[in-house]
Scaffold this motif. Structure first.
Motif, PDB file in Angstrom:
ATOM      1  N   LYS A 146       0.436  12.872  -0.213  1.00  0.00           N
ATOM      2  CA  LYS A 146      -0.071  14.155   0.263  1.00  0.00           C
ATOM      3  C   LYS A 146      -1.263  13.986   1.218  1.00  0.00           C
ATOM      4  N   THR A 147      -2.141  13.001   0.967  1.00  0.00           N
ATOM      5  CA  THR A 147      -3.315  12.810   1.814  1.00  0.00           C
ATOM      6  C   THR A 147      -2.939  12.235   3.172  1.00  0.00           C
ATOM      7  N   MET A 148      -2.106  11.189   3.160  1.00  0.00           N
ATOM      8  CA  MET A 148      -1.708  10.544   4.414  1.00  0.00           C
ATOM      9  C   MET A 148      -0.415  11.117   4.991  1.00  0.00           C
ATOM     10  N   ARG A 149       0.153  12.106   4.291  1.00  0.00           N
ATOM     11  CA  ARG A 149       1.405  12.727   4.729  1.00  0.00           C
ATOM     12  C   ARG A 149       2.509  11.676   4.908  1.00  0.00           C
ATOM     13  N   LEU A 150       2.701  10.885   3.844  1.00  0.00           N
ATOM     14  CA  LEU A 150       3.725   9.846   3.871  1.00  0.00           C
ATOM     15  C   LEU A 150       5.042  10.384   3.338  1.00  0.00           C
ATOM     16  N   SER A 151       6.133   9.839   3.808  1.00  0.00           N
ATOM     17  CA  SER A 151       7.436  10.122   3.225  1.00  0.00           C
ATOM     18  C   SER A 151       7.662   9.156   2.070  1.00  0.00           C
ATOM     19  N   THR A 152       8.664   9.436   1.228  1.00  0.00           N
ATOM     20  CA  THR A 152       8.970   8.504   0.135  1.00  0.00           C
ATOM     21  C   THR A 152       9.370   7.147   0.700  1.00  0.00           C
ATOM     22  N   ASP A 153      10.023   7.146   1.836  1.00  0.00           N
ATOM     23  CA  ASP A 153      10.427   5.908   2.490  1.00  0.00           C
ATOM     24  C   ASP A 153       9.201   5.092   2.898  1.00  0.00           C
ATOM     25  N   GLN A 154       8.215   5.754   3.509  1.00  0.00           N
ATOM     26  CA  GLN A 154       6.999   5.062   3.932  1.00  0.00           C
ATOM     27  C   GLN A 154       6.210   4.529   2.738  1.00  0.00           C
ATOM     28  N   PHE A 155       6.122   5.332   1.675  1.00  0.00           N
ATOM     29  CA  PHE A 155       5.383   4.871   0.510  1.00  0.00           C
ATOM     30  C   PHE A 155       6.077   3.672  -0.121  1.00  0.00           C
ATOM     31  N   GLY A 156       7.400   3.677  -0.112  1.00  0.00           N
ATOM     32  CA  GLY A 156       8.134   2.517  -0.607  1.00  0.00           C
ATOM     33  C   GLY A 156       7.780   1.265   0.174  1.00  0.00           C
ATOM     34  N   TYR A 157       7.577   1.399   1.494  1.00  0.00           N
ATOM     35  CA  TYR A 157       7.195   0.253   2.320  1.00  0.00           C
ATOM     36  C   TYR A 157       5.767  -0.197   2.027  1.00  0.00           C
ATOM     37  N   VAL A 158       4.867   0.737   1.696  1.00  0.00           N
ATOM     38  CA  VAL A 158       3.501   0.367   1.322  1.00  0.00           C
ATOM     39  C   VAL A 158       3.516  -0.528   0.093  1.00  0.00           C
ATOM     40  N   VAL A 159       4.330  -0.144  -0.895  1.00  0.00           N
ATOM     41  CA  VAL A 159       4.446  -0.952  -2.112  1.00  0.00           C
ATOM     42  C   VAL A 159       5.128  -2.280  -1.797  1.00  0.00           C
ATOM     43  N   SER A 160       6.173  -2.226  -0.987  1.00  0.00           N
ATOM     44  CA  SER A 160       6.934  -3.432  -0.665  1.00  0.00           C
ATOM     45  C   SER A 160       6.110  -4.423   0.153  1.00  0.00           C
ATOM     46  N   ALA A 161       5.193  -3.930   0.981  1.00  0.00           N
ATOM     47  CA  ALA A 161       4.416  -4.811   1.851  1.00  0.00           C
ATOM     48  C   ALA A 161       3.666  -5.858   1.033  1.00  0.00           C
ATOM     49  N   TYR A 162       3.052  -5.430  -0.055  1.00  0.00           N
ATOM     50  CA  TYR A 162       2.347  -6.359  -0.940  1.00  0.00           C
ATOM     51  C   TYR A 162       3.330  -7.357  -1.548  1.00  0.00           C
ATOM     52  N   ALA A 163       4.436  -6.841  -2.075  1.00  0.00           N
ATOM     53  CA  ALA A 163       5.383  -7.694  -2.785  1.00  0.00           C
ATOM     54  C   ALA A 163       6.003  -8.743  -1.873  1.00  0.00           C
ATOM     55  N   PHE A 164       6.404  -8.341  -0.671  1.00  0.00           N
ATOM     56  CA  PHE A 164       7.027  -9.288   0.255  1.00  0.00           C
ATOM     57  C   PHE A 164       6.032 -10.351   0.726  1.00  0.00           C
ATOM     58  N   SER A 165       4.814  -9.928   1.092  1.00  0.00           N
ATOM     59  CA  SER A 165       3.824 -10.901   1.552  1.00  0.00           C
ATOM     60  C   SER A 165       3.422 -11.839   0.425  1.00  0.00           C
ATOM     61  N   ALA A 166       3.337 -11.314  -0.800  1.00  0.00           N
ATOM     62  CA  ALA A 166       3.015 -12.146  -1.955  1.00  0.00           C
ATOM     63  C   ALA A 166       4.115 -13.178  -2.186  1.00  0.00           C
ATOM     64  N   GLY A 167       5.357 -12.736  -2.067  1.00  0.00           N
ATOM     65  CA  GLY A 167       6.473 -13.649  -2.273  1.00  0.00           C
ATOM     66  C   GLY A 167       6.530 -14.743  -1.231  1.00  0.00           C
ATOM     67  N   ILE A 168       6.370 -14.368   0.024  1.00  0.00           N
ATOM     68  CA  ILE A 168       6.404 -15.353   1.114  1.00  0.00           C
ATOM     69  C   ILE A 168       5.234 -16.322   0.992  1.00  0.00           C
ATOM     70  N   SER A 169       4.065 -15.807   0.654  1.00  0.00           N
ATOM     71  CA  SER A 169       2.894 -16.660   0.479  1.00  0.00           C
ATOM     72  C   SER A 169       3.119 -17.675  -0.629  1.00  0.00           C
ATOM     73  N   GLY A 170       3.708 -17.223  -1.719  1.00  0.00           N
ATOM     74  CA  GLY A 170       3.971 -18.133  -2.831  1.00  0.00           C
ATOM     75  C   GLY A 170       4.931 -19.243  -2.465  1.00  0.00           C
ATOM     76  N   ILE A 171       5.965 -18.899  -1.691  1.00  0.00           N
ATOM     77  CA  ILE A 171       6.924 -19.917  -1.254  1.00  0.00           C
ATOM     78  C   ILE A 171       6.228 -20.947  -0.358  1.00  0.00           C
TER      79      ILE A 171
END
Length: 413
Positions: free
Chosen positions: A44-69
């Protein structure tokens, strides 16, 4: 059923190590988990769509995974204490950048930075646990360490939401930065070097990429990796939209969210040590299976709830979270017995990386499945996420029984 053994007591230093790792996990888990309760506020604050918010969550997970590899090949070539201090201070800097982000794009970049450092901390911590504790102790250790998840819900998330509702969504990240800085300093002063793995002869000659490839090509290790990734894939699909679902579908208010998370967090604090003790005494695969079936039942109920009173939502959510947490302890304790000592750091790094990337995939998929007409509209197709989770859980049970058989076979050689 495994033979029951008398529990081996922890030394005072081991208790200190457990506390430090648990506090580290608390801060890292809180940084990641707080995104879910902040979801409705951020949308509501940043006027994000559910799709965009999913990418916000995914950004951490993907970068964490790649960093670990990328760091897996180096994970067994350094003192684990030094590695933990390095990546933890990077995590603190990344979390601070989240608090200072003023746009969707800046927040995505900040989450990527946080993931690069935060995603490796869990694997380093688990490698330390495996190095310093006997197999007969690890179930209890994992139970206490994983209590960081419950503590983040009992203390971290309610406090974070309280300040977020009054000072803005940035407040929780500033709190995490301050707390983590204190933990880092104590770790620097009190934690001893963790370098016994450096005495293994293979570590003197094996290059980082060779070490990484040696670890990944091991068939038994790959089965363990897949089992952990599937566990993460199912659990992460529901998490990002939990708060938005509770507010927009179940009729709760944002003021009730701290109470909801606190109740489910208390249940996690209770169930984690219990599951840890059971995992040290009983067949870990059976415990995982029972918890998975429990999760399936209550996930389907929860994702199909009509608008309900807080007490009913809290009850079903708590029962569901007991299944989620009940799976983690036996799974982590069982998987930790797969790698040989020279491979533990690399194994844990790859395992955690694949787990986090699976979580990123799950969050992105959920963002595509779940839709919302407006920021205040009910979420659509959230029940579909519950059904997919159920199928993944069933497959996951089969995979962890394979891991259990491999560990048992190695024990009798």
């Amino acid at each position: 059923m495994e033979q029951t053994q008398a529990p081996i007591k922890f030394s005072p230093y081991q208790i200190l190590v457990i506390a430090l790792i648990a506090l580290t996990q608390f801060s890292v888990v809180l940084d990641f988990m707080v995104m879910s309760p902040l979801g409705d506020l951020l949308i509501k604050t940043m006027r994000l769509s559910t799709d965009q918010f999913g990418y916000v969550v995914s950004a951490y997970a993907f970068s964490a995974g790649i960093s670990g590899i990328l760091t897996a090949g180096f994970a067994d070539r350094f003192d684990r204490k030094k590695l933990l201090l390095f990546f933890y201070i990077g995590f603190i800097a990344g979390t601070l950048s989240c608090a200072l982000a003023g746009s969707y794009e800046a927040l995505i970049i900040a989450r990527i930075v946080t993931g690069i450092f935060g995603g490796v901390i869990g694997s380093i911590s688990m490698a330390i646990v495996t190095d310093l504790f006997l197999p007969q102790q690890r179930g209890r250790v994992m139970g206490f360490v994983q209590m960081g998840f419950g503590a983040s819900q009992v203390l971290g998330i309610p406090i974070s939401l309280y300040f977020a509702n009054r000072l803005g969504w940035e407040a929780p990240f500033f709190i995490i930065v301050a707390f983590s800085a204190v933990v880092w300093l104590v770790m620097l002063l009190r934690l001893r070097p963790v370098n016994a793995h450096l005495m293994a002869p293979s570590m003197d000659t094996r290059k980082p990429l060779e070490h990484l490839w040696h670890t990944f090509r091991n068939r038994e290790y790959r089965i363990g990796f897949l089992a952990t990734a599937l566990m993460s894939l199912g659990g992460f699909m529901m998490m990002p939209f939990g708060t938005a679902y509770a507010i927009n579908n179940l009729g709760l208010t944002k003021e009730q969210m701290p109470t909801l998370f606190m109740i489910s967090g208390i249940s996690a604090l209770i169930i984690m040590p219990v599951m840890g003790r059971l995992s040290d005494k009983m067949n870990k695969a059976y415990i995982f299976s029972v918890a998975s079936v429990w999760l399936i039942i209550f996930a389907i109920i929860y994702t199909n709830l009509p608008p309900s009173a807080l007490w009913l939502v809290a009850t079903i959510n708590t029962l569901m979270m007991m299944g989620v947490m009940g799976r983690v302890v036996p799974a982590v304790a069982l998987n930790s017995s797969l790698p040989a000592m020279p491979d533990r750091g690399a194994f844990m790094a790859i395992n955690t990386s694949l787990q986090q990337m699976a979580g990123g995939v799950a969050a992105a998929i959920a963002g595509k499945i779940v839709t919302q007409a407006t920021p205040k509209s009910p979420l659509m197709h959230f029940d579909t996420v519950g059904y997919i989770l159920s199928v993944v859980c069933i497959i996951n049970i089969v995979m962890f029984f394979r891991v259990y058989r491999m560990v048992q076979s190695r024990a009798v050689r």
